[in-house]
Design a protein around this motif. Sequence first.
Motif, PDB file in Angstrom:
ATOM      1  N   ARG A  48      81.338 -47.494 -42.199  1.00  0.00           N
ATOM      2  CA  ARG A  48      81.429 -48.950 -42.040  1.00  0.00           C
ATOM      3  C   ARG A  48      80.377 -49.672 -42.900  1.00  0.00           C
ATOM      4  NH1 ARG A  48      79.057 -52.587 -38.905  1.00  0.00           N
ATOM      5  NH2 ARG A  48      77.575 -51.034 -38.162  1.00  0.00           N
ATOM      6  N   VAL A  49      79.110 -49.282 -42.739  1.00  0.00           N
ATOM      7  CA  VAL A  49      78.028 -49.944 -43.478  1.00  0.00           C
ATOM      8  C   VAL A  49      77.970 -49.430 -44.919  1.00  0.00           C
ATOM      9  CG1 VAL A  49      75.535 -50.373 -43.541  1.00  0.00           C
ATOM     10  CG2 VAL A  49      76.715 -50.307 -41.343  1.00  0.00           C
ATOM     11  N   ALA A  50      78.172 -48.131 -45.081  1.00  0.00           N
ATOM     12  CA  ALA A  50      78.145 -47.538 -46.427  1.00  0.00           C
ATOM     13  C   ALA A  50      79.156 -48.246 -47.329  1.00  0.00           C
ATOM     14  CB  ALA A  50      78.469 -46.045 -46.340  1.00  0.00           C
ATOM     15  N   ARG A  51      80.311 -48.533 -46.785  1.00  0.00           N
ATOM     16  CA  ARG A  51      81.359 -49.209 -47.567  1.00  0.00           C
ATOM     17  C   ARG A  51      80.907 -50.610 -48.004  1.00  0.00           C
ATOM     18  NH1 ARG A  51      87.198 -49.896 -47.880  1.00  0.00           N
ATOM     19  NH2 ARG A  51      87.690 -52.092 -47.635  1.00  0.00           N
ATOM     20  N   ALA A  52      80.317 -51.334 -47.050  1.00  0.00           N
ATOM     21  CA  ALA A  52      79.872 -52.700 -47.366  1.00  0.00           C
ATOM     22  C   ALA A  52      78.800 -52.672 -48.460  1.00  0.00           C
ATOM     23  CB  ALA A  52      79.344 -53.380 -46.107  1.00  0.00           C
ATOM     24  N   LEU A  53      77.893 -51.705 -48.380  1.00  0.00           N
ATOM     25  CA  LEU A  53      76.836 -51.612 -49.388  1.00  0.00           C
ATOM     26  C   LEU A  53      77.425 -51.214 -50.740  1.00  0.00           C
ATOM     27  CD1 LEU A  53      73.967 -49.755 -47.454  1.00  0.00           C
ATOM     28  CD2 LEU A  53      74.284 -52.188 -47.756  1.00  0.00           C
ATOM     29  N   ALA A  54      78.276 -50.200 -50.706  1.00  0.00           N
ATOM     30  CA  ALA A  54      78.832 -49.685 -51.963  1.00  0.00           C
ATOM     31  C   ALA A  54      79.691 -50.748 -52.652  1.00  0.00           C
ATOM     32  CB  ALA A  54      79.641 -48.420 -51.687  1.00  0.00           C
ATOM     33  N   ARG A  55      80.334 -51.574 -51.865  1.00  0.00           N
ATOM     34  CA  ARG A  55      81.159 -52.641 -52.464  1.00  0.00           C
ATOM     35  C   ARG A  55      80.311 -53.686 -53.182  1.00  0.00           C
ATOM     36  NH1 ARG A  55      85.723 -54.634 -48.460  1.00  0.00           N
ATOM     37  NH2 ARG A  55      86.503 -55.602 -50.341  1.00  0.00           N
ATOM     38  N   GLN A  56      79.021 -53.709 -52.853  1.00  0.00           N
ATOM     39  CA  GLN A  56      78.092 -54.604 -53.565  1.00  0.00           C
ATOM     40  C   GLN A  56      77.470 -53.897 -54.766  1.00  0.00           C
ATOM     41  OE1 GLN A  56      76.856 -57.789 -52.225  1.00  0.00           O
ATOM     42  NE2 GLN A  56      78.465 -57.684 -50.692  1.00  0.00           N
ATOM     43  N   GLY A  57      77.956 -52.712 -55.056  1.00  0.00           N
ATOM     44  CA  GLY A  57      77.456 -51.988 -56.221  1.00  0.00           C
ATOM     45  C   GLY A  57      76.225 -51.139 -55.933  1.00  0.00           C
ATOM     46  N   GLN A  67      81.891 -33.556 -38.825  1.00  0.00           N
ATOM     47  CA  GLN A  67      82.814 -33.335 -39.947  1.00  0.00           C
ATOM     48  C   GLN A  67      83.957 -34.366 -39.989  1.00  0.00           C
ATOM     49  OE1 GLN A  67      85.170 -29.829 -39.737  1.00  0.00           O
ATOM     50  NE2 GLN A  67      85.478 -29.727 -41.944  1.00  0.00           N
ATOM     51  N   GLN A  68      84.534 -34.646 -38.816  1.00  0.00           N
ATOM     52  CA  GLN A  68      85.673 -35.580 -38.793  1.00  0.00           C
ATOM     53  C   GLN A  68      85.235 -37.003 -39.127  1.00  0.00           C
ATOM     54  OE1 GLN A  68      88.900 -34.979 -38.689  1.00  0.00           O
ATOM     55  NE2 GLN A  68      88.348 -32.829 -38.624  1.00  0.00           N
ATOM     56  N   MET A  69      84.015 -37.347 -38.765  1.00  0.00           N
ATOM     57  CA  MET A  69      83.493 -38.669 -39.125  1.00  0.00           C
ATOM     58  C   MET A  69      83.340 -38.744 -40.651  1.00  0.00           C
ATOM     59  SD  MET A  69      83.032 -40.382 -36.240  1.00  0.00           S
ATOM     60  CE  MET A  69      81.742 -41.612 -36.122  1.00  0.00           C
ATOM     61  N   ARG A  70      82.782 -37.684 -41.234  1.00  0.00           N
ATOM     62  CA  ARG A  70      82.613 -37.663 -42.699  1.00  0.00           C
ATOM     63  C   ARG A  70      83.956 -37.759 -43.397  1.00  0.00           C
ATOM     64  NH1 ARG A  70      79.376 -33.332 -41.702  1.00  0.00           N
ATOM     65  NH2 ARG A  70      80.827 -31.859 -42.651  1.00  0.00           N
ATOM     66  N   LYS A  71      84.949 -37.065 -42.834  1.00  0.00           N
ATOM     67  CA  LYS A  71      86.276 -37.038 -43.452  1.00  0.00           C
ATOM     68  C   LYS A  71      86.862 -38.467 -43.479  1.00  0.00           C
ATOM     69  CE  LYS A  71      90.552 -34.551 -42.918  1.00  0.00           C
ATOM     70  NZ  LYS A  71      91.334 -33.757 -41.984  1.00  0.00           N
ATOM     71  N   HIS A  76      87.501 -43.901 -46.081  1.00  0.00           N
ATOM     72  CA  HIS A  76      87.216 -45.336 -45.946  1.00  0.00           C
ATOM     73  C   HIS A  76      86.406 -45.880 -47.137  1.00  0.00           C
ATOM     74  CE1 HIS A  76      87.007 -48.934 -43.584  1.00  0.00           C
ATOM     75  NE2 HIS A  76      85.707 -48.888 -43.390  1.00  0.00           N
ATOM     76  N   THR A  77      85.664 -44.974 -47.811  1.00  0.00           N
ATOM     77  CA  THR A  77      84.819 -45.418 -48.924  1.00  0.00           C
ATOM     78  C   THR A  77      85.322 -44.862 -50.259  1.00  0.00           C
ATOM     79  OG1 THR A  77      83.345 -43.523 -48.554  1.00  0.00           O
ATOM     80  CG2 THR A  77      82.733 -45.590 -47.480  1.00  0.00           C
ATOM     81  N   LYS A  83      78.035 -41.012 -51.610  1.00  0.00           N
ATOM     82  CA  LYS A  83      77.785 -39.565 -51.582  1.00  0.00           C
ATOM     83  C   LYS A  83      77.680 -39.143 -50.125  1.00  0.00           C
ATOM     84  CE  LYS A  83      74.115 -36.568 -53.407  1.00  0.00           C
ATOM     85  NZ  LYS A  83      74.480 -35.770 -54.537  1.00  0.00           N
ATOM     86  N   TRP A  84      78.668 -38.410 -49.611  1.00  0.00           N
ATOM     87  CA  TRP A  84      78.672 -37.980 -48.206  1.00  0.00           C
ATOM     88  C   TRP A  84      77.952 -36.645 -48.074  1.00  0.00           C
ATOM     89  CZ3 TRP A  84      79.915 -40.674 -43.941  1.00  0.00           C
ATOM     90  CH2 TRP A  84      80.511 -41.918 -44.161  1.00  0.00           C
ATOM     91  N   LEU A  85      77.031 -36.569 -47.117  1.00  0.00           N
ATOM     92  CA  LEU A  85      76.239 -35.362 -46.927  1.00  0.00           C
ATOM     93  C   LEU A  85      76.356 -34.884 -45.490  1.00  0.00           C
ATOM     94  CD1 LEU A  85      72.929 -36.796 -48.416  1.00  0.00           C
ATOM     95  CD2 LEU A  85      74.502 -35.268 -49.616  1.00  0.00           C
ATOM     96  N   ALA A  86      76.611 -33.591 -45.324  1.00  0.00           N
ATOM     97  CA  ALA A  86      76.558 -33.005 -43.988  1.00  0.00           C
ATOM     98  C   ALA A  86      75.083 -32.779 -43.698  1.00  0.00           C
ATOM     99  CB  ALA A  86      77.302 -31.677 -43.976  1.00  0.00           C
ATOM    100  N   GLY A  87      74.593 -33.317 -42.619  1.00  0.00           N
ATOM    101  CA  GLY A  87      73.169 -33.110 -42.355  1.00  0.00           C
ATOM    102  C   GLY A  87      72.732 -33.775 -41.081  1.00  0.00           C
ATOM    103  N   ASP A  88      71.484 -33.512 -40.751  1.00  0.00           N
ATOM    104  CA  ASP A  88      70.934 -33.937 -39.476  1.00  0.00           C
ATOM    105  C   ASP A  88      69.659 -34.730 -39.751  1.00  0.00           C
ATOM    106  OD1 ASP A  88      69.490 -33.896 -37.015  1.00  0.00           O
ATOM    107  OD2 ASP A  88      70.705 -32.180 -36.374  1.00  0.00           O
ATOM    108  N   MET A  89      69.543 -35.907 -39.184  1.00  0.00           N
ATOM    109  CA  MET A  89      68.369 -36.729 -39.478  1.00  0.00           C
ATOM    110  C   MET A  89      67.077 -36.121 -38.925  1.00  0.00           C
ATOM    111  SD  MET A  89      68.827 -40.030 -37.027  1.00  0.00           S
ATOM    112  CE  MET A  89      70.263 -40.013 -35.976  1.00  0.00           C
ATOM    113  N   ARG A  90      67.211 -35.144 -38.023  1.00  0.00           N
ATOM    114  CA  ARG A  90      66.006 -34.506 -37.482  1.00  0.00           C
ATOM    115  C   ARG A  90      65.444 -33.463 -38.433  1.00  0.00           C
ATOM    116  NH1 ARG A  90      68.719 -32.103 -32.400  1.00  0.00           N
ATOM    117  NH2 ARG A  90      70.207 -31.721 -34.064  1.00  0.00           N
ATOM    118  N   GLN A  91      66.229 -33.159 -39.476  1.00  0.00           N
ATOM    119  CA  GLN A  91      65.786 -32.130 -40.441  1.00  0.00           C
ATOM    120  C   GLN A  91      66.073 -32.611 -41.855  1.00  0.00           C
ATOM    121  OE1 GLN A  91      68.228 -28.893 -39.168  1.00  0.00           O
ATOM    122  NE2 GLN A  91      67.270 -28.837 -37.161  1.00  0.00           N
ATOM    123  N   LEU A  92      65.456 -33.711 -42.224  1.00  0.00           N
ATOM    124  CA  LEU A  92      65.734 -34.267 -43.550  1.00  0.00           C
ATOM    125  C   LEU A  92      65.049 -33.441 -44.640  1.00  0.00           C
ATOM    126  CD1 LEU A  92      65.351 -38.159 -43.236  1.00  0.00           C
ATOM    127  CD2 LEU A  92      67.452 -36.837 -43.586  1.00  0.00           C
TER     128      LEU A  92
END
Length: 243
Positions: A48-57, A67-71, A76-77, A83-92
Amino acid sequence: MIFRVDYSPLAAFYHLQYQHYTDDLEFYTRLARDYGGPVLELGAGTGRVARALARQGVEVWALEPAQQMRKLGARHTQGLGVKWLAGDMRQLKLKRQFPLIIAPFNALMHLYTLDEQDATLEGVQAHLEAGGRFAFDVYNPAHIGLQGVLQHEGSYGQTEVFLHQEHHPTAQALLTHYLVDTLTPTGNLKRQRHTLTQRYYTRYELERWLRAFAFEYRLFGGFHKEPLTPESAVFVFEAWHRR
Ligand SMILES: C[S@@+](CC[C@H](N)C(=O)[O-])C[C@H]1O[C@@H](n2cnc3c(N)ncnc32)[C@H](O)[C@@H]1O
């Protein structure tokens, strides 16, 4: 009682319900204009937010464990270079820094323990460029509603969504039980159930957390940078590291 939520089974329902939520978009896109990209989004959901940002360049790195959210997010984008990344914010561990890191729409409410919170902020600290910003929003728990009361959340075509909530104050946890009723083409009613567990935060707990990692911050009571008041539905933070 507290259990980690896998958003994959929720993905289609989540996207249906929240893809049109726009209250926070101007706040995050303005930050991206001010601080530039690439922007790292923690818990990017279905984009949702990634799309809005990317649409602004703006270049966006969208970190999402389900996985299904990323898909759905990738769909959607599509064509916007997210750039979609599988990952966990607790282990950046992304081997680069960002001028802006964001965690919109309660993503941090999926950090259930102090250790998880600290590990995440340590990662943010390490991945934020000098002078960069870390921005996020979470619910203000002052507005937790009545427990166990069934509410009609919304209608989406042939789907009606109801919810009721369970509040566990000692765990600072909120369980939202969704009942998703869909009328099938053959006239049958199909019910799906989903439960979302969120760990909520008090205002000073968040402030102490940021200070413990040498962040300075501004706290707002809304996405127009209004002051926090008893009516504020959200805590909106913009933080930067004191190096
Ligand atoms: C409420 S959604 C917000 C999605 C998106 N930021 C938006 O604004 O629409 C929370 C997201 O955080 C993700 N999440 C949960 N735990 C996470 C973790 N440990 N690391 C990264 N993301 C996580 C969930 O899978 C979910 O997609």
